[in-house]
Design a protein around this motif. Structure first.
Motif, short mmCIF file in Angstrom:
data_model
loop_
_atom_site.label_atom_id
_atom_site.label_comp_id
_atom_site.label_asym_id
_atom_site.label_seq_id
_atom_site.Cartn_x
_atom_site.Cartn_y
_atom_site.Cartn_z
N THR A 79 -3.99 10.28 1.03
CA THR A 79 -3.93 11.24 -0.42
C THR A 79 -4.22 12.28 -0.81
OG1 THR A 79 -5.18 9.62 -1.55
CG2 THR A 79 -3.06 8.44 -1.73
N SER A 80 -4.23 13.09 -1.27
CA SER A 80 -5.31 14.81 -1.93
C SER A 80 -5.25 14.28 -3.53
CB SER A 80 -4.05 15.62 -1.61
OG SER A 80 -5.04 17.04 -2.07
N SER A 81 -6.33 14.05 -3.54
CA SER A 81 -7.51 14.32 -5.15
C SER A 81 -8.74 14.98 -4.56
CB SER A 81 -7.87 13.36 -5.49
OG SER A 81 -8.46 11.84 -4.72
N GLY A 82 -9.23 15.50 -6.20
CA GLY A 82 -10.33 16.51 -5.86
C GLY A 82 -11.91 15.45 -5.33
N ALA A 83 -11.68 13.91 -5.86
CA ALA A 83 -12.46 13.45 -5.10
C ALA A 83 -12.24 12.26 -4.87
CB ALA A 83 -14.19 13.41 -5.95
N LEU A 120 -7.20 -0.53 3.42
CA LEU A 120 -7.22 -0.37 2.65
C LEU A 120 -7.43 1.26 2.06
CD1 LEU A 120 -4.96 -2.30 0.06
CD2 LEU A 120 -6.65 -0.17 -1.29
N ILE A 121 -9.29 0.66 1.44
CA ILE A 121 -9.57 2.91 1.34
C ILE A 121 -9.62 3.99 2.63
CG2 ILE A 121 -12.39 3.05 0.81
CD1 ILE A 121 -12.84 0.32 0.47
N ASP A 122 -9.59 3.18 3.47
CA ASP A 122 -9.53 4.72 4.53
C ASP A 122 -8.14 4.98 4.45
OD1 ASP A 122 -12.39 4.15 4.78
OD2 ASP A 122 -11.71 3.24 7.27
N PHE A 123 -6.79 3.69 4.16
CA PHE A 123 -5.66 4.69 4.42
C PHE A 123 -5.10 5.85 2.98
CE2 PHE A 123 -1.18 4.08 2.92
CZ PHE A 123 -0.62 4.54 4.06
N ILE A 124 -5.98 5.32 2.25
CA ILE A 124 -6.05 5.93 0.46
C ILE A 124 -6.18 7.22 0.45
CG2 ILE A 124 -5.89 5.43 -1.87
CD1 ILE A 124 -5.60 2.81 -2.02
N ARG A 162 3.14 12.73 -7.58
CA ARG A 162 3.02 13.47 -8.76
C ARG A 162 1.75 14.51 -8.22
NH1 ARG A 162 4.77 8.66 -9.86
NH2 ARG A 162 5.00 8.39 -12.30
N GLU A 163 1.37 15.30 -9.16
CA GLU A 163 0.00 16.31 -9.08
C GLU A 163 -0.54 15.86 -8.69
OE1 GLU A 163 1.39 19.56 -9.09
OE2 GLU A 163 2.33 19.90 -10.49
N LYS A 164 -2.03 16.61 -7.44
CA LYS A 164 -2.77 15.85 -7.26
C LYS A 164 -3.62 15.88 -8.51
CE LYS A 164 -1.97 18.79 -3.13
NZ LYS A 164 -2.15 19.29 -1.75
N PRO A 165 -3.97 14.12 -8.12
CA PRO A 165 -5.00 14.11 -9.50
C PRO A 165 -7.21 14.96 -9.66
CG PRO A 165 -5.23 12.29 -8.16
CD PRO A 165 -4.60 13.48 -7.85
N LEU A 166 -7.67 14.96 -9.86
CA LEU A 166 -9.05 15.70 -10.24
C LEU A 166 -9.69 14.30 -9.41
CD1 LEU A 166 -11.23 17.97 -10.53
CD2 LEU A 166 -11.54 16.53 -12.60
N ALA A 167 -9.55 12.98 -9.60
CA ALA A 167 -10.60 11.50 -9.21
C ALA A 167 -9.53 10.90 -8.68
CB ALA A 167 -10.93 11.61 -10.18
N LEU A 168 -9.92 9.81 -8.02
CA LEU A 168 -9.16 8.65 -7.67
C LEU A 168 -10.01 7.67 -7.60
CD1 LEU A 168 -6.21 9.08 -4.76
CD2 LEU A 168 -8.26 7.06 -4.87
N TYR A 169 -9.68 6.81 -7.77
CA TYR A 169 -10.40 5.67 -7.85
C TYR A 169 -10.01 4.28 -6.85
CZ TYR A 169 -12.89 8.49 -11.49
OH TYR A 169 -13.37 9.01 -12.22
N ILE A 170 -10.41 3.59 -6.84
CA ILE A 170 -10.54 2.26 -5.73
C ILE A 170 -11.89 0.99 -6.18
CG2 ILE A 170 -9.80 1.08 -3.31
CD1 ILE A 170 -10.08 4.52 -2.36
N TYR A 171 -10.50 0.10 -5.87
CA TYR A 171 -12.22 -1.24 -6.11
C TYR A 171 -11.18 -1.23 -5.58
CZ TYR A 171 -13.79 0.36 -10.70
OH TYR A 171 -14.80 0.83 -11.35
N ILE A 178 0.63 -1.31 0.28
CA ILE A 178 0.07 -0.19 -0.01
C ILE A 178 1.06 0.94 -0.23
CG2 ILE A 178 0.01 0.09 3.01
CD1 ILE A 178 -3.18 0.95 1.68
N GLN A 179 2.10 0.81 0.75
CA GLN A 179 3.03 2.25 0.65
C GLN A 179 3.69 3.25 -0.99
OE1 GLN A 179 2.91 -0.21 2.75
NE2 GLN A 179 2.64 1.10 4.40
N GLU A 180 4.13 2.02 -1.54
CA GLU A 180 4.10 2.08 -3.44
C GLU A 180 2.67 2.79 -3.95
OE1 GLU A 180 5.59 -1.22 -5.38
OE2 GLU A 180 5.98 -2.51 -3.85
N ILE A 181 1.83 2.76 -3.58
CA ILE A 181 0.69 3.28 -3.88
C ILE A 181 0.85 4.88 -3.57
CG2 ILE A 181 -2.07 3.70 -4.04
CD1 ILE A 181 -2.39 0.20 -3.80
#
Length: 470
Positions: free
Chosen positions: A391-395, A383-387, A368-377, A358-361
């Motif tokens: 991380t920082s993203s628009g959503a 893991l979901i809560d950690f990410i 990188r620059e902060k993304p507009l969206a971040l998707y987790i499957y 998970i640390q690699e993720i």
């Protein structure tokens, strides 16, 4: 500032400047009636809109209606239902210092607005922000992209049937016209497009201290940890990526997948593509096309740069230039310095990056620059809560792609390089409004009765009490 002048733009601009106070005084009932009229004209032009989007993109009817018309109609109906409540003054509570006072927030229009909309969703993104703009009581010049001329003609026709030009007007043109508009003093500018141009828009707004909303883009990751059925994940990922042929600001830009899932994902991906689009996806009526040759060449160059650097391509990498067709492409084993890992793709290409922990993720995303969206499957809530919290993203959207933009009670927007400000629904109304605080102080209990001149020992005691208890 553009060296060339445009008298027509000057004429419209001055008409709206002179009319802005009259528009600001329109009642909520009058604004709702305009929204209803806009809704009706859109419904009457339904077939014309679909035909225009097919001319500009070869979009299918279903995709045109579900991604362009439906979001606009949904937004209009949301505003019709809620505008009276959203626009009402809101009382706020007092603390002891303001005992007996009346405090409220009043929403007032910002004034003359400029809406610069992009080519990738030329109908939706021109109209959905206009809805918030006029609902808030502003005038608007709408400058759409010149890359979708058929859609622009339909937009202009609809606007002309609903609004006077001193209220709302579409302006045709290219970079020179946009640059000329940006030299004007607007009260608010709403821009949707690339971070590169967003910086230009922000600088233009700063010259007049205009407020600016920027909806930009960025490389939105899609994370797969293997706890969900891989067929379901592949199906959802492909849909989210290939809507509008990848030309979506919130499309998943690259895959971060657990290393041991790599081969299974590749085989499932190929099977799903062939099942969904056939052996030759070019023949599928469901896939749109790249908007123009400039973007076609840019995407092909990104893929070729990655492959030349050592990336593997188990599917895709086929091009028909005359048709603006790029076969959906999957890339693996991508070199760290490949351009495709740094530039937003905006096309039907899936770069796959493998990870072990998970640390690699989080490191890959945060480098990188902060993304507009971040998707987790994932089914793994830890893991979901950690990410989410590292991380920082628009959503963040879990176990789906794209759908967060349709939620009526969530804001849409980016952070830093992916955007500034919030749009859609109530957040869009507030973005095009000034939230003005109004405070009516009770004279019997006014704070200045106790801390006004001349300062005495009693005044100091009052300040001490304030410092200690308030």
């Amino acid at each position: 500032m553009s060296e060339k002048e445009f008298p027509y733009i000057d004429h419209i601009y001055h008409l709206q400047r002179e009319n802005r106070l009259a528009i600001q005084r329109t009642t909520i009932k009058e604004r709702i009636q305009l929204l209803k009229k806009l809704e009706n004209e859109i419904l009457l032009a339904r077939d014309a809109i679909v035909d225009a989007l097919h001319k500009d993109f070869r979009k299918s009817k279903i995709e045109a209606e579900s991604t362009e018309l439906f979001p606009v109609l949904s937004e209009i109906r949301l505003f019709i239902k809620n505008l009276k409540d959203w626009s009402a003054s809101k009382s706020v509570s007092n603390n002891l210092v303001f005992f007996g006072s009346k405090a409220k927030i009043v929403y007032e229009p910002k004034g003359n607005c400029l809406i610069i909309s992009p080519w990738n969703y030329p109908f939706q993104l021109a109209v959905v922000h206009l809805v918030a703009c006029i609902a808030a009581g502003n005038t608007a010049i709408v400058k759409p992209s010149e890359f979708a001329p058929a859609t622009n003609q339909v937009l202009n026709s609809i606007f002309g049937k609903v609004f006077e030009s001193n209220h709302v007007q579409l302006i045709y043109g290219e970079v020179e016209e946009t640059t000329y508009l940006l030299s004007k003093k607007f009260d608010h500018i709403h821009f949707t497009g690339s971070p590169k141009v967003g910086k230009i828009v922000m600088a233009a707004g700063a010259k007049h201290l205009a407020s600016v909303t920027l909806e930009l883009g960025g490389k939105s990751p899609l994370i797969i940890d293997g706890t969900l059925d891989i067929k379901t994940v592949v199906s959802k990922a492909i849909w989210g990526k290939l809507i509008n042929n990848g030309q979506t600001c919130i499309a998943p830009d690259y895959l971060l997948i657990k290393e041991e899932l790599k081969e299974e994902f590749i085989s499932t991906f190929i099977q799903h593509m062939e099942k969904t689009f056939g052996k030759n996806p070019m023949e599928s009526p469901d896939l749109a096309r790249i908007i123009n040759l400039r973007n076609f060449d840019r995407i092909q160059s990104l893929v070729e740069n990655a492959i030349d650097g050592g990336a593997n391509c188990p599917y895709g990498n086929e091009y028909v230039r005359s048709e603006l067709y790029i076969k959906p492409t999957l890339l693996t084993d991508i070199p760290d310095d490949a351009e495709i890992l740094f530039e937003e793709i905006f096309g039907p290409v899936f770069p796959m990056i493998t990870y072990q922990n998970i640390q690699e993720i989080t490191k890959f995303i945060n480098d990188r620059e902060k993304p507009l969206a971040l998707y987790i499957y994932s089914k793994n809530q830890e893991l979901i809560d950690f990410i989410v919290h590292n991380t920082s993203s628009g959503a963040v959207l879990v176990n789906e792609t794209l759908l967060h933009i349709m939620h009526p009670n969530l804001p849409f927007g980016g952070v830093n390089n992916s955007g500034i400000g919030r749009s859609t629904g109530r957040f869009g109304f507030e973005d095009f409004s000034h939230s003005k605080p109004v405070l009516q102080v009770n004279q019997w209990f006014s704070p200045t009765k106790f801390i006004n001149y001349p300062y005495t020992g009693f005044t100091q005691k009052i300040v001490n009490l304030m410092m200690k208890y308030l």
